[in-house]
Every structure is written in structure tokens, then in C-alpha cells.
Enzyme design. Structure first.
Site, PDB file in Angstrom:
ATOM      1  N   ASP A 174       0.845  -1.191   0.000  1.00 38.47           N
ATOM      2  CA  ASP A 174       0.000   0.000   0.000  1.00 38.47           C
ATOM      3  C   ASP A 174       0.878   1.238   0.000  1.00 38.47           C
ATOM      4  O   ASP A 174       2.087   1.161   0.244  1.00 38.47           O
ATOM      5  CB  ASP A 174      -0.947  -0.019   1.210  1.00 38.47           C
ATOM      6  CG  ASP A 174      -0.206  -0.246   2.514  1.00 38.47           C
ATOM      7  OD1 ASP A 174       0.550   0.653   2.925  1.00 38.47           O
ATOM      8  OD2 ASP A 174      -0.372  -1.325   3.127  1.00 38.47           O
ATOM      9  N   GLU A 184      23.727 -20.781 -18.271  1.00 41.20           N
ATOM     10  CA  GLU A 184      22.711 -20.035 -17.511  1.00 41.20           C
ATOM     11  C   GLU A 184      23.352 -18.850 -16.794  1.00 41.20           C
ATOM     12  O   GLU A 184      22.800 -17.754 -16.745  1.00 41.20           O
ATOM     13  CB  GLU A 184      22.029 -20.952 -16.492  1.00 41.20           C
ATOM     14  CG  GLU A 184      21.061 -21.936 -17.121  1.00 41.20           C
ATOM     15  CD  GLU A 184      20.537 -22.944 -16.110  1.00 41.20           C
ATOM     16  OE1 GLU A 184      19.357 -23.317 -16.221  1.00 41.20           O
ATOM     17  OE2 GLU A 184      21.315 -23.366 -15.223  1.00 41.20           O
TER      18      GLU A 184
END
Ligand code: DGJ
Length: 731
Positions: free
Chosen positions: A536, A616
Site C-alpha cells: 500500500d 545459464e
């Protein structure tokens, strides 16, 4: 002038660069809401008030024989209660011998420059050089003795108005507030849709759009936190409003606890929207001479759809709400240990992960849950913020030194608000947690919640957190919170005050965070509540970034980050590349796509690089380099949603454009691939129509207008879950 008062018309006008907000004092002293929308020239708006003698719509006493004025239908700025307005009110209270009515009349106003601090709670700050003014209007109800101070901080350049409400008891008896909304917004009609963002743990902030219909539609939380289920942000929009056109109004509540947002269509097809602390289970005594401050709301209007509305919020939250020095500093790329090791680690394992991380170009290593107390799983240890020497033989200080020696910063995980029953803290202070007397406490993740409505508990936490931060060189803290509140009963308050506990908890939390940040202003704080359960605006004041969701699946994240982006900026969304099959969904997606999606937020990793192949690792290295190269564009560029993942099932795309429009990044992920697939196109946004752009790796140059009107083809070679990033440069 951002704020004007027209004394003849008794009208207050709040102007931002693009919008006007107009209020009027009625002939009987009520404060009426007249208009919020596109910026208006000076114009009498009285003609909009259609007064009539309507059956069963009572008239205030002071109206005498005037039967055309009723609070039952006039649009109000802060409604009365039990005084003839039957819509959901801005306030509910009990005072004196049980009176429950309130009718506030305008008793005065003042205009001050700047934006004032909200007592004990976060709010927007004005920046030097900005033209921000605050209008304060006082509503008096001499009978109850309660005054309401309405404050409107008008951030002219930012196109927002921050509203707040304070109730002041000027009477000689206590007033018990049972509801106090931070904002009421009355619309003269109701032909609108509502947008809100709901979901659950691991699938937060999904976009929902519904039409306004009869009765009251409300969303909210009673979980003690703003919640995974509903976000304290709502949009009201015209029926034909879309991403780039139409009118919409945003309401963001700057609060992290129980909240309610309600939309009511009344008998005359008018819409009332209320936003504030959830009145369910809430009450607060305001004694004579005391006041109660309700949290702030941030209102914004856009005449150009949701995209523009989001960009208004992104900017003001980034610049006027976040106060961390990191708000405009380059933030580190981090690797977090949670999905790499969970609780199963010792210092050697962490160091081996860190060694690989630094080799990838990671700037910050974060040690997640499990480093303290007796914490080998999530059943014990919370509350004991002392390093676990069984696991970390070298201790946190030396571990941090080793990490720094490698060239990285060091961060730790904490969950200060909680306590495990199996902990020294609980054994010492069993009365420090929230629970009702005589009733066994409800457990969540096998833990209890500390009573942050108590100052002694808060002070203990300030000390405990400060000593964690002083234990070693720590530059980052992940502040977690892993259960909902249940019984909000505090041993420190009497029966009459128990309705205050949930709100006092939040005030306590803000106090603790304030104190810890004050002592450690240079630390980068990341908010977390099982991922996005407390995402929030209020949290952004303390913590400029929030772990967006515990769900790291790249495809699910497209929706989660899409919904989040309606109110919150990219710079607030922590997003990490994790391994496949994904730990939450089992889905397998290409590493490249995981990188693209994580760059939709504050980029990092949630994996063990010691288990990665050389290929990777090389790919992750490239991702970090790309992110760092385009950091400002990604985190501060204007954000455009190019598709809606709920409508376009085939691909999701978004775009960042630098403020000067010279550079842009387009990101796209294929979400559904069909055999012999159709050629799809994506139209870009936010570019300079009359200028030309080059797309890195593509031949030729393209005019901004062409890219925005005709679009570009989605590369056919992209398979299911494949993704692409395109850099555009103005030539
Ligand atoms: C919930 C968080 O969201 C996770 O990332 C992790 O930190 C765990 N808590 C640790 O318990």
C-alpha cells in the site's frame, strides 16, 4: 494559485495543472461537493444543484419552510450522520447520553503553503520548488462538540489532491468514533464502472472491473494488514474509459491496516464513494480537547484513461511519498537466499552462493529467514533476534565482512511483529501478544502477533531491530509479516477501548519503522507481507520497494505486476528471477523470459547459482548488465501498459519511455501460442509522433507515429512463454 475561495459564490476551487475540484458552502452552511474533473475556467456551478421537494427526503431544521433542500440527495464533501442523509456516511459516532447524530457546518477555513505532516502516519510531502497549498476547512457541530477538520493538500504540478480528516473534540464529554472516512466523493450520477484489485496469497492485485449497481459495493480488509485480498486503491471510471481514453478518478488510501472502500448507488442514481479505516470492529474514544487523525487519501483525475492516471500516481508516489534516500539512487541488484536454500543453510552454504552471485554481477546478498534464534523451520524462534551460532558458526558480523570482501552489500530478513510460542521472548512475555483473556490464541503459520498497540512492546522492537542492524554492516532489510491478525485485544486497554487496538497496532508499526529508519537512514528497506499482503501507499513511505508476491512464476507475475502497476511504480515492485520448474506453480519458462518479467520491477534473483550451468550463468550476467545499463529508463521512465493480460491471451507487453521521449524499452512475453499462428502486432505508446526511432537489432528507422498507429509485429519465432526486449532510440 492552487487554492482559491470565491467569497461571493462561497466556493472553494482547487486547481492542479489538469484538474479542478470545486466545493461550495450551502445556504445552510453544509459543505457541498460540486465538481471534480477536467480543469475549469471560473464558472458559477450553482446551476448543477437541482433542489426539489422530494417525498421522504427530510429537511434540516434550519431550512425552515424550504422543503427543497435535503441532505438525502445533495452531494456532500463530508456527510452528516443520522441527519437526513441515508447513504453510507463519512462518520458514525456516539456522544454524551448516547446521541448518534452529527451535522457539521462550515465554521471557517485557512490556506497554508505546503503540505502538512499527518500526525503519526505517512503522507505526501511537498518538494522544494513545487507549488503545493493546503486548504483546511473546519466543520462544526456545536451539539456534539465535535469538529471536523478537512485538509486538502493540492499538489499542482503532480495533479493530485491529498485529502485527510481530523476529528477534534471541543465538547466537555468523550466522543466515541465508530466510523471516520478519510474521503467521501459524491458523484451526481452513477453511470460508472469500478476498478479494484483483488486476489489471494500468491495471486495478488488482479484487475476487476464491475459496473456500479444498486446498493453498496464494498471492498476492504479486516486482517490487520491492507491484505493480499483487496488493495486500498480504487478507480471510478466512465463506462467507455480505457487505457488511453476516458475519464477516471483514482482513490488511494495511505494506510496499511483494516480499510474499507465503498461505492453506493443511491435512490436518485447518484454515486457515493467512501474510503477509510474499516469501521467493522473499529471504535476510538476522543476525549475533550483531544483529536483523532484519519489516514490520508490521494485523489487523482485523468481525462486520458487509466494509463495517464497510473503515471500520475507513479510519479507522486516515487517523488513525494517515498522518503528513503534510495528513492532516486541506483538500487542494488540483489540475490535473496529464500528460494535458494529456505531454512536449510549454514554460513558455508551462504558463502558459496554469494561467491557465485558476485561473479554474476549481483550487488547485494540477502540472507532470508532462518538465521536467528532456534529457527530451523517456521515453527519456532520468531522474537529471538540473536544470531543462530549453530547455523552461522562465523556469526553474522563475519559473514557480512566476508560478503563485503567479495564486493557485495549485505542484507537480512526480519519479521519483527511476530512471536513464536517456542521462543525466549514468548516465554518471558506471554502477555505481549494479541489474544483475548481466557481464549486460546488463533495461530497463523504457527505464530502469534505481538501487541504493537503497546508502547513498551514497540520500544522493545525498536531496540531489537536497531541491534540487529548494528550487529554487522547491513545495508538492506526485508521486513516481513506472515499472518493475518485475528483477536485484536490488548491487555493494556480497558473494555471501552478495545475497538482501538487494530488501528493502534498500525500506529505502533509506523512508530517502530520511523524509529528504526531514523537511526539507520542509509539502509534500504524492502516491505514484505508474505509477498504482497501489505502493498500500500503507506508502506512506500518507509520502504521504497516491496516484495511484490511470493509467487515468482513469470507468467503469473505478468498479471500480478500488471494489476500492481495501476497505482504503484516499477521502482516499488521487487521482482526476482527464480528457477524452473517454478516452486509455486511447477511451470517451466525460459530464463530469458524470467529475466524480462523481473525487469518489470526492481530486478534480482531468488535462486542458487551454484546449481546453474555456465550457459545459464552467462545469461544472468547479461541480464544484470542490460538492467544496469537501462536502469533509469526501467525504474523511472513513464510506464505504458500495451496489453491487458485478461483480454489479450496471446501476449503481454509493456513499455517504458524516458521523460524526454528519446529512449524506450518495450517488453513482451508470449502467453499462448497456437499452431500456424496468426501474425499479431503491438502498438507502441508515449513516443514523439513526429520523430524517428531506431530499434536495436532491426534494420531501418520508424516514425513515432507509425510505431504507435501501425505497431510492430510480434516476432513469429517467439514460442510459448518466449519473450523479447526492444530498445528504441530517437535518431
Ligand atoms: C514470506 C516471504 O514473502 C518469503 O519471501 C520469505 O521471506 C518467507 N516469508 C520467509 O519465511
Amino acid at each position: 494559485m492552487a487554492v482559491r475561495y470565491n467569497a461571493d459564490a462561497k466556493t472553494f476551487i482547487l486547481d492542479t495543472e489538469d484538474s479542478s475540484y470545486v466545493m461550495k458552502v450551502s445556504r445552510y452552511g453544509n459543505l457541498l461537493h460540486m465538481y471534480y474533473g477536467e480543469k475549469l475556467p471560473d464558472q458559477e456551478l450553482d446551476y448543477l444543484l437541482t433542489l426539489a421537494d422530494r417525498g421522504f427526503s427530510p429537511n434540516p431544521y434550519e431550512a425552515g419552510s424550504d422543503r427543497t433542500f435535503s441532505l438525502d440527495f445533495v452531494p456532500q464533501e463530508f456527510s452528516t450522520c443520522r441527519s437526513g442523509d441515508y447513504r453510507s456516511p463519512s462518520i458514525e459516532l456516539t456522544w454524551g447520553r448516547g446521541g448518534m447524530a452529527f451535522s457539521g457546518k462550515v465554521a471557517g477555513y485557512e490556506v497554508v503553503s505546503g503540505a502538512e505532516k499527518i500526525q503519526g502516519m505517512p503522507g505526501l510531502r511537498d518538494l522544494p520548488g513545487e507549488n503545493t497549498q493546503t486548504l483546511k476547512i473546519l466543520l462544526e457541530d456545536p451539539v456534539s462538540g465535535l469538529e471536523i477538520e478537512l485538509a486538502y493538500a493540492v499538489f499542482e504540478e503532480k495533479n493530485v489532491i491529498a485529502r485527510s480528516v481530523r476529528a477534534i473534540n471541543r465538547g466537555d464529554h468523550g466522543v466515541r468514533l465508530e466510523k471516520l472516512m478519510s474521503a467521501t466523493l459524491d458523484f451526481r450520477d452513477s453511470d460508472y464502472d469500478l476498478l479494484y484489485f483483488s486476489g489471494r496469497h500468491l495471486m495478488e492485485r488482479g484487475l476487476r472491473r464491475i459496473g456500479v449497481s444498486d446498493g453498496v459495493h464494498s471492498i476492504g480488509s479486516s486482517r490487520g494488514a491492507s491484505s493480499h485480498q483487496y488493495n486500498p486503491f480504487m478507480i471510478v471510471c466512465e463506462k467507455d474509459c480505457g487505457e488511453d481514453r476516458g475519464q477516471c478518478w483514482g482513490i488511494s488510501l495511505v494506510y496499511s491496516g483494516n480499510f474499507r472502500m465503498e461505492a453506493e448507488k443511491d435512490q436518485f442514481s447518484q454515486l457515493r464513494v467512501n474510503a477509510g479505516i474499516n469501521p467493522d470492529g473499529f471504535s476510538f474514544w476522543v476525549e475533550p480537547g483531544e483529536s483523532f487523525q484519519a489516514p490520508q487519501t490521494v485523489l487523482a483525475w485523468s481525462g486520458e484513461g487509466f494509463g495517464n492516471l497510473s503515471r500520475i500516481y507513479h510519479r507522486v508516489f516515487r517523488e513525494n511519498l517515498c522518503r528513503s534516500p534510495y528513492r532516486n539512487r541506483i538500487r542494488p541488484v540483489l540475490l535473496n537466499s529464500w528460494e535458494a536454500a529456505y531454512f536449510d543453510f549454514d554460513d558455508e552454504k551462504l558463502l558459496s552462493i554469494a561467491r557465485e552471485a558476485v561473479d554474476l554481477g549481483v550487488d547485494l546478498f540477502v540472507m532470508d529467514d532462518g538465521w536467528f534464534g532456534k529457527r530451523d523451520d517456521d515453527n519456532s524462534g520468531l522474537g529471538d533476534w540473536k544470531e543462530n551460532r549453530g547455523k552461522l558458526k562465523m556469526g553474522v558480523r563475519r559473514l557480512s565482512e566476508e560478503i563485503h570482501r567479495m564486493g557485495m552489500k549485505f542484507g537480512v530478513w526480519v519479521e519483527p511483529e511476530m512471536v513464536s510460542e517456542d521462543s525466549d521472548l514468548y516465554r518471558l512475555h506471554p502477555d505481549w501478544c494479541l489474544r483475548e483473556p481466557g481464549r486460546p490464541a488463533v495461530r497463523g503459520r504457527n505464530q502469534l502477533v505481538l501487541d504493537l498497540s503497546r508502547r513498551d512492546v514497540c520500544d522493545y522492537l525498536v531496540e531489537a531491530m536497531n541491534s540487529v542492524l548494528d550487529m554487522a554492516q547491513i545495508e538492506y532489510v526485508k521486513w516481513d509479516m506472515n499472518r493475518s491478525l485475528t483477536e485484536t485485544w490488548s491487555g493494556c486497554l480497558d473494555r471501552e477501548h478495545q475497538g482501538e487496538v487494530a488501528h493502534r497496532y498500525i500506529l505502533g508499526l509506523y512508530y517502530v519503522m520511523d524509529q528504526v529508519i531514523l537511526k539507520h537512514p542509509e539502509v534500504l528497506f524492502c516491505g514484505c507481507c508474505g509477498g504482497g499482503g501489505r502493498y500500500d501507499a503507506a508502506m512506500l513511505y518507509y520502504q521504497p520497494q516491496i516484495w511484490c508476491s511470493d509467487n515468482t512464476d513469470a507468467v503469473n507475475r505478468l498479471k500480478i505486476q500488471y494489476g500492481t502497476s495501476f497505482a504503484y511504480p516499477v521502482s516499488s515492485m521487487e521482482a526476482h528471477v527464480s528457477v524452473c520448474p517454478n516452486h509455486q506453480t511447477g511451470r517451466v519458462t525460459p530464463l530469458a523470459t524470467r529475466g524480462i518479467v523481473a525487469m518489470g520491477g526492481m530486478f534480482g534473483f531468488e535462486l542458487d547459482p551454484t546449481r546453474m550451468s555456465p550457459e545459464e550463468k552467462a545469461e544472468c550476467r547479461d541480464q544484470i548488465q542490460f538492467y544496469k545499463k537501462h536502469y533509469r529508463l526501467i525504474t523511472e521512465g513513464d510506464y505504458y501498459r500495451l496489453t491487458n493480460p485478461y483480454e489479450n491471451l496471446y501476449f503481454t507487453a509493456w513499455q517504458q519511455v524516458s521523460r524526454d521521449k528519446k529512449k524506450s524499452l518495450v517488453s513482451l512475453v508470449v502467453t499462448e501460442k497456437e499452431g500456424n499462428d496468426a501474425q499479431r502486432f503491438v502498438k507502441l505508446k508515449g513516443l514523439e509522433a513526429e520523430q524517428f526511432y531506431q530499434i536495436e537489432g532491426w534494420k531501418g528507422k520508424f516514425s513515432g507515429r507509425v510505431l504507435m498507429s501501425a505497431g510492430i509485429p510480434v516476432p513469429a519465432e517467439l514460442n510459448q512463454y518466449g519473450g523479447i526486449q526492444l530498445i528504441l532510440k530517437m535518431v
